[in-house]
Design a protein around this motif. Structure first.
Motif, short mmCIF file in Angstrom:
data_model
loop_
_atom_site.label_atom_id
_atom_site.label_comp_id
_atom_site.label_asym_id
_atom_site.label_seq_id
_atom_site.Cartn_x
_atom_site.Cartn_y
_atom_site.Cartn_z
N VAL A 13 -2.69 -6.90 9.57
CA VAL A 13 -1.44 -7.77 8.82
C VAL A 13 -0.34 -7.19 9.72
O VAL A 13 0.05 -5.98 9.71
CB VAL A 13 -1.53 -7.49 7.50
N ASP A 14 0.62 -8.08 9.82
CA ASP A 14 2.11 -7.56 10.33
C ASP A 14 2.73 -6.58 9.39
O ASP A 14 2.71 -6.90 8.13
CB ASP A 14 2.91 -8.95 10.31
N ASP A 16 5.88 -5.38 9.05
CA ASP A 16 6.99 -6.06 8.17
C ASP A 16 6.39 -6.63 7.05
O ASP A 16 7.02 -6.50 5.69
CB ASP A 16 8.03 -6.83 9.12
N GLU A 17 5.65 -7.70 7.09
CA GLU A 17 5.04 -8.50 6.10
C GLU A 17 4.47 -7.48 5.28
O GLU A 17 4.67 -7.97 3.86
CB GLU A 17 4.09 -9.42 6.61
N ALA A 18 3.80 -6.59 5.47
CA ALA A 18 2.77 -5.57 4.54
C ALA A 18 3.93 -4.55 3.95
O ALA A 18 3.95 -4.61 2.64
CB ALA A 18 2.03 -4.95 5.23
N ARG A 19 4.89 -4.20 4.49
CA ARG A 19 6.16 -3.44 3.84
C ARG A 19 6.91 -4.41 2.59
O ARG A 19 7.05 -3.77 1.68
CB ARG A 19 6.81 -2.82 4.95
N ALA A 20 7.04 -5.48 3.23
CA ALA A 20 7.83 -6.30 2.28
C ALA A 20 7.09 -6.60 0.93
O ALA A 20 7.50 -6.45 -0.28
CB ALA A 20 8.39 -7.61 2.89
N PHE A 21 5.63 -6.48 1.17
CA PHE A 21 4.97 -7.07 0.00
C PHE A 21 4.68 -5.75 -0.88
O PHE A 21 4.98 -5.72 -2.03
CB PHE A 21 3.55 -7.30 0.51
N ILE A 22 4.58 -4.43 -0.14
CA ILE A 22 4.61 -3.24 -1.22
C ILE A 22 5.83 -2.93 -1.88
O ILE A 22 5.88 -2.61 -2.86
CB ILE A 22 4.48 -2.18 -0.23
N ASP A 23 7.05 -3.24 -1.22
CA ASP A 23 8.42 -3.02 -1.78
C ASP A 23 8.60 -3.91 -3.07
O ASP A 23 9.32 -3.29 -3.77
CB ASP A 23 9.52 -3.12 -0.68
N LEU A 115 -1.70 -11.79 4.70
CA LEU A 115 -1.94 -10.99 3.50
C LEU A 115 -3.16 -11.77 2.72
O LEU A 115 -4.16 -10.98 2.43
CB LEU A 115 -0.82 -11.06 2.55
N ARG A 116 -3.11 -13.06 2.51
CA ARG A 116 -4.17 -13.74 1.83
C ARG A 116 -5.51 -13.71 2.46
O ARG A 116 -6.48 -13.43 1.81
CB ARG A 116 -3.74 -15.00 1.36
N GLU A 117 -5.66 -13.79 3.68
CA GLU A 117 -6.72 -13.74 4.37
C GLU A 117 -7.36 -12.27 4.81
O GLU A 117 -8.75 -12.11 4.73
CB GLU A 117 -6.47 -14.36 5.64
N GLN A 118 -6.39 -11.52 5.10
CA GLN A 118 -6.86 -10.21 5.64
C GLN A 118 -7.08 -9.02 4.59
O GLN A 118 -8.12 -8.14 4.57
CB GLN A 118 -6.08 -9.72 6.60
N VAL A 119 -6.21 -8.91 3.67
CA VAL A 119 -6.39 -7.99 2.49
C VAL A 119 -7.94 -7.99 1.90
O VAL A 119 -8.55 -6.99 1.62
CB VAL A 119 -5.14 -8.07 1.44
N PRO A 120 -8.28 -9.37 1.26
CA PRO A 120 -9.41 -9.28 0.62
C PRO A 120 -10.68 -8.76 1.56
O PRO A 120 -11.58 -8.31 0.97
CB PRO A 120 -9.74 -10.77 0.11
N LEU A 121 -10.56 -9.42 2.90
CA LEU A 121 -11.72 -8.82 3.80
C LEU A 121 -11.82 -7.15 3.87
O LEU A 121 -12.65 -6.35 3.80
CB LEU A 121 -11.31 -9.33 5.10
N ASN A 122 -10.48 -6.72 4.12
CA ASN A 122 -10.39 -5.27 4.21
C ASN A 122 -10.63 -4.52 2.97
O ASN A 122 -11.27 -3.38 2.99
CB ASN A 122 -8.80 -4.83 4.36
N ILE A 123 -10.45 -5.10 1.71
CA ILE A 123 -10.99 -4.52 0.59
C ILE A 123 -12.49 -4.47 0.61
O ILE A 123 -13.08 -3.53 0.28
CB ILE A 123 -10.48 -5.41 -0.80
N ALA A 124 -13.21 -5.42 0.91
CA ALA A 124 -14.56 -5.48 1.04
C ALA A 124 -15.21 -4.53 1.65
O ALA A 124 -16.09 -3.59 1.56
CB ALA A 124 -15.09 -7.01 1.59
N ARG A 125 -14.45 -4.20 2.96
CA ARG A 125 -14.94 -3.38 3.91
C ARG A 125 -14.83 -1.84 3.34
O ARG A 125 -15.51 -0.99 3.33
CB ARG A 125 -14.13 -3.21 5.22
#
Length: 380
Positions: A13-14, A16-23, A115-125
């Motif tokens: 995930v980019d 900046d995009e991840a940081r904006a989501f966390i903030d 975020l919608r595509e990669q985070v669930p995949l990373n969670i499964a891993r």
């Protein structure tokens, strides 16, 4: 600025995009020792650890059965499994240091994008990897518990056989009194019982789930063990010398300071002293000292390990029980002598409890006994 690259959940995930989501999610602080999540609690959120360290525990409420599964550090996450399956948590998480977290739910993720595509995949891993590590941890815990049970069983068998052997010794006491007049020395009876008990102890230790060194039976660092045994015994040697000197002063017609001939029982003065017989008795005594202390290490060591595994307080219990057996094995010589050896037996039991060394205690026994019986000729 938050380094989001350390979070496995946001790989791919980019930044900046991840940081904006966390903030967009407020930080939550927990003090050291706080129970952040309890086993069985409902949870629908994924937690990111920004700072601190957290322990994962199973059965945390039960002191006897609690098992630590893993430790989480800054950059790790938790809650993925219960959030994915909408079930209760399977472990308790306790803050080991002050902790700062961020939490979000799957519903908080954008409807489209990386975020919608990669985070669930990373969670499964993450869940798969954590399950594998947890299984290894649980397996190691079960193996440790199995070993503990095997050790307790071995010790129970050993102590049972020790009691049986002691009972047989008591039953044979009348026989020893019958054959004693026909033997040249009481020591022959002592040798028989000590050797018998030694063979039984060695066989049991060999078949035990414990290694010999766990009983203190090891030659590792033996020079230090020998030196420690001698140094701790020197004050007792001086005390015995003083006591024999006082006895000789009070009864000069009966005793002198050094009376090695008393040990053989074949002479009452220096004129009838048989040096060869004395040397034979002394060497036999030294060898038997090592045998007796092996028996002590097996009994006292087993008791000490048993108390530790069961969570009971040991203190002097293992010393006293082992010493009762040690003293009882001298009853065939005389009840008075059994009481006499109980005192130095406590000293050797204390030394073993302190040093955990068969060699040191055996050397002390050999030195002290030789000095008392074969040099000073302490009457008994």
């Amino acid at each position: 600025m938050e380094d989001v690259t350390r979070y496995a959940l946001f790989r791919g995930v980019d930044a900046d995009e991840a940081r904006a989501f966390i903030d967009t999610h407020a930080a939550i602080a927990h003090p050291e020792g706080a129970w952040i999540v309890r086993e069985g609690d409902a949870n629908d959120a994924i937690h990111l650890i920004e700072e601190g360290r957290i322990g994962i525990w199973r059965n945390a409420d039960n002191e006897q059965q609690r098992v630590k599964l893993a430790t989480l550090e800054a950059g790790d996450s938790f809650g993925e499994m219960s959030a994915l399956e909408n079930e209760t948590t399977t472990a308790t998480l306790i803050a080991e240091t002050p902790v700062r977290l961020r939490r979000f739910t799957l519903a908080d993720l954008p409807k489209h994008g990386a975020l919608r595509e990669q985070v669930p995949l990373n969670i499964a891993r993450s869940v798969v990897g954590r399950l594998a590590r947890t299984n290894d941890t649980v397996l190691r815990g079960h193996l440790a518990q199995l070993h503990s049970v095997q050790v307790q069983l071995s010790i129970s068998i050993f102590l049972t056989k020790t009691l049986v052997a002691l009972a047989l010794y008591i039953f044979l006491m009348p026989v020893t009194q019958l054959v004693k007049p026909y033997l040249p020395s009481d020591s022959i009876i002592s040798i028989f019982f000590i050797v018998t008990y030694l063979v039984v102890s060695m066989l049991i230790v060999r078949q035990s789930a414990l290694a010999p060194h766990e009983y203190g039976v090891t030659f590792k660092n033996w020079p230090r063990a020998v030196l420690r045994g001698v140094m701790l015994t020197l004050p007792v040697l001086a005390l015995l010398l003083s006591a024999k000197y006082a006895l000789a002063l009070m009864h000069p017609d009966e005793y002198t300071l050094f009376e090695p001939w008393r040990a053989t029982g074949t002479a009452t003065t220096a004129q009838g002293f048989d040096l060869a017989l004395w040397l034979g008795f002394t060497i036999a005594y030294i060898v038997l000292s090592f045998a007796q202390e092996f028996i002590r290490c097996a009994i006292q060591g087993s008791l000490g390990i048993f108390y530790r595994l069961t969570g009971a307080q040991d203190r002097w219990k293992s010393v006293l029980v082992a010493n009762v057996v040690f003293a009882a094995l001298h009853t065939h010589l005389s009840p008075i002598f059994a009481l006499i050896v109980f005192v130095p037996g406590l000293f050797w039991g204390w030394m073993y409890h302190r040093e955990r060394s068969f060699i040191g205690v055996a050397v002390s026994h050999a030195v002290l006994g030789t000095w008392a019986v074969f040099v000073l000729g302490v009457p008994y």
